[in-house]
Design an enzyme around this catalytic site. Structure first.
Site, short mmCIF file in Angstrom:
data_model
loop_
_atom_site.label_atom_id
_atom_site.label_comp_id
_atom_site.label_asym_id
_atom_site.label_seq_id
_atom_site.Cartn_x
_atom_site.Cartn_y
_atom_site.Cartn_z
CB CYS A 74 15.10 61.41 28.19
SG CYS A 74 16.81 60.82 28.82
CD GLN A 279 32.48 53.79 41.63
OE1 GLN A 279 31.31 53.99 41.01
NE2 GLN A 279 32.76 52.68 42.07
CE1 TYR A 308 36.03 41.46 38.28
CE2 TYR A 308 35.97 41.21 40.72
CZ TYR A 308 36.01 40.64 39.36
OH TYR A 308 35.58 39.35 39.25
CD GLU A 329 40.51 47.78 35.82
OE1 GLU A 329 39.75 47.71 36.69
OE2 GLU A 329 40.00 47.63 34.61
CB CYS A 404 27.07 49.12 40.04
SG CYS A 404 27.73 47.98 38.72
N1 SAH Z 1 36.98 49.83 41.87
C1 SAH Z 1 37.08 50.77 41.12
C2 SAH Z 1 36.43 50.24 39.63
C3 SAH Z 1 35.35 49.53 39.54
S1 SAH Z 1 34.47 49.30 38.22
C4 SAH Z 1 36.56 51.83 41.47
O1 SAH Z 1 35.51 52.19 42.36
O2 SAH Z 1 36.58 53.09 40.83
C5 SAH Z 1 34.96 47.70 37.60
C6 SAH Z 1 36.39 47.69 37.28
O3 SAH Z 1 36.45 46.36 36.87
C7 SAH Z 1 36.40 48.49 35.83
O4 SAH Z 1 37.78 49.01 36.14
C8 SAH Z 1 36.55 47.28 34.90
O5 SAH Z 1 37.81 47.66 33.84
C9 SAH Z 1 37.11 46.12 35.66
N2 SAH Z 1 37.20 44.76 35.14
C10 SAH Z 1 36.03 44.38 34.28
N3 SAH Z 1 36.30 42.99 34.01
C11 SAH Z 1 37.45 42.60 35.04
C12 SAH Z 1 37.93 41.45 35.04
N4 SAH Z 1 37.61 40.32 34.47
N5 SAH Z 1 39.25 41.30 35.62
C13 SAH Z 1 39.51 42.54 36.22
N6 SAH Z 1 38.96 43.59 36.13
C14 SAH Z 1 37.95 43.58 35.34
#
Ligand code: SAH
Length: 448
Positions: A74, A279, A308, A329, A404
């Protein structure tokens, strides 16, 4: 067949064994440092050579019997055969190494925090479908680097409810003559099934990703699926007619229930719809956010920025510790979820903006707005220079960077280094059995 004899000296950052034979290096999945044996050359890609274990003469003391018998085929879990302790050590070292290589910084990360039970943790499952010669549907993961589906019966890292749903879709799919999508021909109907299961609430979402809107026997299929799996609380059809690797399409149709699930994280209730980021390991997310909040050392006077922000999780958790939160976001569905979440939880000191984080922060910097503490949690590709320059202008006293991918984290931290001192680096094991690692890095504004 080209068989090579040699030893494995290290693990690559992707978790593959670094195998040395006759002065050449090969990357061998499932081989661990200290192991010696025969490896068969498999293929070369982008200047690197890859191999497959043929026979082991010497075995690592960290090697264990994998729970999942198809883990080698896998490719999703490169570490099922490695003791959990060794997995965690690898992740701590990986973070250190990425800082050394990419940022040229000597950093001592804290030991990676692991799970008590590092199995069945994933709350989000997405699988493509295929059909065998007898007309039975199967689903699984793409074999690494290909679009060949490796059929999976039981996945040991996924929420256990997913198996019941996938088994039901396979069974019903045959009866309802649902054709799996064929990527090469662009024919067929069912592309992926995506499942989202809440950890703290009995709620489960099923998203049927289809190649077109017309869904023969739609309501009977939905009824039959609910009968097989009465614990499903919402079913969504997502239509993706494009020839693309991206799983979800634009258009969506709610077939059953509210179209979202709710889960509880750090005592706050969150509505999560199909397109919003959430997450994947809910147990470790609480640990991660706990570390992020601790590192931020918030006071009631602080203006906090959550860049983000997804559905607003970090900002909402921070909101009770500070004056107010501004969150940005890019995905509009996630922002809509975030606004609902704030209202539903009675949080009134947070505002959400749907925008590109970089563009938004550049404007904030131009307007000389105040930010005391910045949380940033970008996708794997990290942030960009425009954003990092704007951050330096905004000059928050602390930055808590949740990442990440330690390689882009290291790159961005190196860029911020002229104004910020790296204070602490805490890896968290969000993705047991895989080589991925989440990291919370805390940076402090340097004194002038
Ligand atoms: N902090 C949140 C999300 C993290 S993931 C949590 O812990 O759940 C990263 C996030 O960034 C995603 O929701 C994605 O849609 C957003 N994202 C990606 N590119 C972006 C950009 N250029 N500007 C703003 N947000 C963005």
């Amino acid at each position: 067949m080209h068989v090579l004899h040699g030893i494995c000296v290290d693990l690559s950052h992707e978790g593959k064994g670094v195998f040395k034979s006759e002065g050449e290096t090969y990357f061998v999945p499932g081989m661990f440092p200290g192991e010696e044996g025969d490896v068969e050359f498999a293929y070369a890609r982008a200047g690197a050579k890859f191999g497959k274990i043929k026979k082991l003469d010497k075995v690592s003391p960290d090697r264990i019997d994998p729970r999942c018998k198809i883990c080698s085929a896998c490719g999703g879990c490169c570490f099922q055969q490695l003791s959990y302790k060794a997995q965690l050590d690898f992740k701590t070292k990986k973070v250190k190494e990425q800082f050394r290589k990419i940022a040229k910084m000597d950093v001592e990360p804290k030991p990676c925090i692991g799970m008590d039970n590092p199995y069945f943790y994933r709350n989000k499952i997405q699988m493509p479908f295929g059909k065998d010669q007898k007309g039975n549907l199967y689903c699984g993961f793409y074999k690494e680097g290909t679009h060949v589906i490796v059929p999976v019966e039981t996945c040991f890292i996924e929420d256990e409810r997913a198996k019941k749903i996938l088994d039901a879709v396979k069974k019903l799919g045959k009866g309802f003559r649902i054709e799996p999508y064929n990527e090469d021909e662009g024919s067929g109907f069912l592309r992926h099934v995506l499942i989202r299961a809440a950890k703290h609430k009995e709620q489960v979402m099923v998203v049927l990703v289809t190649s077109r809107e017309a869904f023969p026997s739609r309501s009977n299929f939905v009824k039959a699926l609910l009968k097989e799996c009465p614990f499903i609380t919402t079913i969504v059809q997502n239509i993706n007619s494009r020839h693309t690797n991206v799983i979800l399409g634009e258009a969506e149709r709610v077939l059953y229930g509210p179209g979202y699930i709710e889960d509880i994280l750090c005592g706050i209730s969150f509505k999560i719809s199909a397109k919003s980021f959430y997450q994947v390991n809910p147990i470790m997310t609480e640990v991660l956010y706990g570390k992020a909040i601790e590192a931020a050392e918030l006071t009631k006077e602080d203006v906090v920025f959550d860049a983000y922000s997804g559905i607003g999780t970090i900002g909402m958790v921070a909101s009770s510790h500070c004056k107010n939160v501004i969150a940005v976001e890019i995905v509009k569905e996630a922002v809509a979820d975030a606004r609902k979440n704030a209202k539903f939880n009675g949080v009134d000191n947070i505002s959400f903006y749907c925008d590109d984080a970089s563009a938004f922060m550049v404007r904030m910097a131009q307007n000389k707005e105040r930010v005391d503490v910045l949380f940033m949690d970008p996708p794997r590709k990290g942030s960009d220079q425009k954003c990092l320059d704007a951050i330096c202008k905004l000059a928050p006293k602390r930055i808590v960077y949740v990442s990440c991918d330690p390689s882009t984290l290291a790159r961005d931290v190196a860029y911020l280094n002229k104004k910020y001192k790296l204070q602490s680096v805490q890896p968290v094991d969000m993705f047991p059995q895989t080589s991925h690692v989440e990291t919370v890095a805390c940076l402090r504004l340097k004194e002038r």
